[in-house]
Design an enzyme around this catalytic site. Structure first.
Site, mmCIF file in Angstrom:
data_model
loop_
_atom_site.group_PDB
_atom_site.id
_atom_site.type_symbol
_atom_site.label_atom_id
_atom_site.label_comp_id
_atom_site.label_asym_id
_atom_site.label_seq_id
_atom_site.Cartn_x
_atom_site.Cartn_y
_atom_site.Cartn_z
ATOM 1 N N SER A 150 1.665 127.783 -36.411
ATOM 2 C CA SER A 150 0.767 127.382 -37.495
ATOM 3 C C SER A 150 -0.667 127.437 -37.005
ATOM 4 O O SER A 150 -0.945 127.181 -35.821
ATOM 5 C CB SER A 150 1.114 125.954 -37.940
ATOM 6 O OG SER A 150 0.033 125.357 -38.630
ATOM 7 N N TYR A 164 2.544 117.513 -35.068
ATOM 8 C CA TYR A 164 2.984 118.832 -35.533
ATOM 9 C C TYR A 164 2.132 119.927 -34.897
ATOM 10 O O TYR A 164 2.651 120.904 -34.342
ATOM 11 C CB TYR A 164 2.884 118.884 -37.055
ATOM 12 C CG TYR A 164 3.115 120.249 -37.667
ATOM 13 C CD1 TYR A 164 4.393 120.753 -37.822
ATOM 14 C CD2 TYR A 164 2.038 121.010 -38.114
ATOM 15 C CE1 TYR A 164 4.606 122.002 -38.398
ATOM 16 C CE2 TYR A 164 2.233 122.260 -38.693
ATOM 17 C CZ TYR A 164 3.519 122.755 -38.828
ATOM 18 O OH TYR A 164 3.715 123.996 -39.400
#
Length: 251
Positions: A150, A164
């Site tokens: 990401s 995350y």
């Protein structure tokens, strides 16, 4: 044997977290290019439904459920795929959101249990899969590993996703180091780094504000990016992180 450009005919691919969303988009794209796809998901019923959806379209797919955070389950899944399909040429580590969800929270409001769920899925999930498939890829002298990361690994955002993002940064480091170990053995290892995707409420509005291309990314976009990195033609690409973000980040 010659193949049409970017054809995956004769290849066997495993795509984790492919029961829905981006993973299903990747699985469908690879299958449309000729690969036989093992559809992995934590939930067996979701893996089965996704595989059935693909076979209903005339594509080659079958379910391969497993919890990718469990080393033994991953070893067993990979062995079962090899027994059924004969080999594994492509491994796409896509599963990235815990079954409990993202759980947006500022770091000081989170707990070690929250951090562990992301690290286990994004780091151990990737490492478990690579540890299982690499011996066979090295033996056959060919393999493609694609990890989904990401853009949060390289750009801070006030969304409460510190753990995350940290786990996704770990994916990048692991990909680069593993590529250094496998490049001379016919195996490439790369990552696709996703920007704002259309899988959460408000994503389209945000993407229109920050991107050069005024829309959020889709499963088809992710599938196309993975398809290149998984192709025979990408043999000179390894250890790389490819941004797929609509122009929201350019450096």
């Amino acid at each position: 044997m010659d193949h049409p450009l970017f054809s995956l005919d004769g290849c066997v691919a495993v795509v984790t977290g492919a029961g829905r969303g981006m993973g299903l988009g990747v699985a469908e794209t690879l299958a449309r290019l000729g690969a036989t796809v093992a559809v992995n998901d934590y939930y067996p019923e979701r893996a089965a439904a996704a595989a059935e959806e693909l076979t209903g379209k005339g594509l080659k797919a079958f379910a391969a459920p497993a919890d990718v955070t469990d080393y033994q389950q991953v070893q067993q899944m990979v062995a079962a795929v090899r027994e059924r399909a004969g080999t594994i040429d492509i491994y796409v580590s896509n599963a990235g959101v815990p079954t409990t969800g993202m759980g947006y929270a500022r770091f000081l409001e989170s707990t070690p249990a929250d951090w562990e769920s992301f690290v286990r899925l994004n780091m151990y999930g990737l490492m478990n899969g690579c540890h299982a498939v690499l011996p066979g890829m090295i033996e056959q002298g060919y393999g493609r590993i694609v990890a989904i990361t990401s853009e949060s690994w390289r750009a801070g955002v006030p969304m409460g996703i510190a753990a995350y993002a940290a786990s996704k940064a770990g994916v990048v480091g692991f990909v680069r180091q593993l590529a250094a170990e496998t490049g001379r053995k016919g195996v490439t290892v790369n990552a696709l780094s996703l920007g704002t995707m259309n899988n959460w409420e408000g994503s389209e509005e945000l993407a229109c504000k920050i991107g050069f291309v005024p829309r959020a990314g889709s499963p088809a976009d992710v599938g196309a990016g993975v398809a290149y990195l998984a192709s025979r033609e990408a043999s000179w690409v390894t250890g790389q992180v490819y941004p797929l973000n609509g122009g929201s980040l350019t450096a």
